[in-house]
Every structure is written in structure tokens, then in C-alpha cells.
Design a protein around this motif. Structure first.
Motif, PDB file in Angstrom:
ATOM      1  N   ARG A   1      -1.644  -3.151  -4.217  1.00  0.00           N
ATOM      2  CA  ARG A   1      -1.331  -4.245  -4.991  1.00  0.00           C
ATOM      3  C   ARG A   1      -1.600  -5.415  -4.221  1.00  0.00           C
ATOM      4  O   ARG A   1      -1.386  -5.602  -3.056  1.00  0.00           O
ATOM      5  N   TYR A   2      -1.735  -6.468  -4.762  1.00  0.00           N
ATOM      6  CA  TYR A   2      -2.063  -7.868  -4.015  1.00  0.00           C
ATOM      7  C   TYR A   2      -1.287  -9.034  -4.883  1.00  0.00           C
ATOM      8  O   TYR A   2      -1.481  -8.992  -6.241  1.00  0.00           O
TER       9      TYR A   2
ATOM     10  N   ILE B   1       0.764  -0.989   0.095  1.00  0.00           N
ATOM     11  CA  ILE B   1      -0.029   0.210   0.088  1.00  0.00           C
ATOM     12  C   ILE B   1       0.816   1.166  -0.021  1.00  0.00           C
ATOM     13  O   ILE B   1       2.041   1.227   0.715  1.00  0.00           O
ATOM     14  N   SER B   2       0.454   2.258  -0.681  1.00  0.00           N
ATOM     15  CA  SER B   2       1.360   3.386  -0.598  1.00  0.00           C
ATOM     16  C   SER B   2       1.086   4.253   0.204  1.00  0.00           C
ATOM     17  O   SER B   2       0.309   4.042   1.298  1.00  0.00           O
ATOM     18  N   THR B   3       1.901   5.212   0.543  1.00  0.00           N
ATOM     19  CA  THR B   3       1.538   6.081   1.609  1.00  0.00           C
ATOM     20  C   THR B   3       0.412   6.633   2.011  1.00  0.00           C
ATOM     21  O   THR B   3      -0.120   7.089   3.269  1.00  0.00           O
ATOM     22  N   ASN B   4      -0.305   7.032   0.717  1.00  0.00           N
ATOM     23  CA  ASN B   4      -1.844   7.851   0.947  1.00  0.00           C
ATOM     24  C   ASN B   4      -2.729   6.769   0.813  1.00  0.00           C
ATOM     25  O   ASN B   4      -4.264   7.246   0.921  1.00  0.00           O
TER      26      ASN B   4
ATOM     27  N   PHE C   1      -8.211 -10.802   0.467  1.00  0.00           N
ATOM     28  CA  PHE C   1      -7.733  -9.858   1.516  1.00  0.00           C
ATOM     29  C   PHE C   1      -7.735  -8.284   1.045  1.00  0.00           C
ATOM     30  O   PHE C   1      -7.767  -8.303  -0.289  1.00  0.00           O
ATOM     31  N   THR C   2      -7.747  -7.811   2.117  1.00  0.00           N
ATOM     32  CA  THR C   2      -7.999  -6.081   1.971  1.00  0.00           C
ATOM     33  C   THR C   2      -6.904  -5.426   2.714  1.00  0.00           C
ATOM     34  O   THR C   2      -6.812  -5.629   4.103  1.00  0.00           O
ATOM     35  N   ILE C   3      -6.077  -4.814   2.230  1.00  0.00           N
ATOM     36  CA  ILE C   3      -4.822  -3.941   2.990  1.00  0.00           C
ATOM     37  C   ILE C   3      -5.394  -2.690   2.984  1.00  0.00           C
ATOM     38  O   ILE C   3      -6.018  -1.854   2.211  1.00  0.00           O
TER      39      ILE C   3
END
Length: 115
Positions: free
Chosen positions: A59-60, A51-54, A68-70
């Protein structure tokens, strides 16, 4: 000193769900892309999500996509991973990491999927 502490693992039946958390400290969390990796018994580290900073770029790995969810909460310096529709092959130690190869990671949390 960078520190990441994972929690939320446990024993769950196939098809079940868990929510993992990673509390970060010692670095500027909001400026750090973050990753989840896992290590199944007898296997090497496997990257599963980034996951990016914001929180916009996510991506998975194909093995977890759609299940799954980040997410992240920069105000709380915390990274999350929601695990749904768990399978026995998801059994592993799950780590949050600053590097997608697993470098600079926490101590991990055990997820066991078994009936």
C-alpha cells in the motif's frame, strides 16, 4: 533488541531518484509486516508505504503513489524504498518501522530535494 538501520538518503535535485535501505535485526524480519514513514521539517510523522511479510500486499499513501516503490528481501533482512520523480515536498527524514504509526522505528535517513 529490535534494531533497524536506514541508509541511502542524501541531497538530490527535483526529478531525481534515491534508493533507501533498512537493515533489520533482533526480530524475525520475515514474519513482520514493515512500513516506511517520514517526517518533514516542522511536521508530524506521515505514513507512506507498507508491505506484507511475503511482499505481495503493498500500500502507498496518495502523496507518493506512482513514484515510490517498496520492496523487501527476507533473506537479507532488508527493506527498501525506491524514490523516483522526487519533489521538494518529499524532503524529510525517512524511517522504516514495525508499526504504520511509526512506533519501533530506526534512527532515520535524511532525504533533501533541492535545486
Amino acid at each position: 533488541e529490535d534494531q533497524m538501520v536506514e541508509s541511502g538518503g542524501g541531497l538530490v535535485q527535483p526529478g531525481g531518484s534515491l534508493r533507501l535501505s533498512c537493515a533489520a535485526s533482533g526480530f524475525t524480519f520475515s514474519r513482520q509486516p514493515m512500513h516506511w514513514v517520514r517526517q518533514a521539517p516542522g511536521k508530524g510523522l506521515e505514513w507512506i508505504s507498507s508491505i506484507s511479510t511475503n511482499g505481495i500486499v503493498i500500500r502507498y499513501a496518495d502523496s507518493v503513489k506512482g513514484r515510490f516503490t517498496i520492496s523487501r528481501d527476507n533473506a537479507k533482512n532488508t527493506l527498501y524504498l525506491q524514490l523516483n520523480s522526487l519533489k521538494t515536498e518529499d524532503t524529510a527524514i525517512y524511517y522504516c518501522a514495525k508499526d504504520p504509526t511509526g512506533g519501533s522505528r530506526g534512527q532515520g535517513t535524511q532525504v533533501t530535494v533541492s535545486s
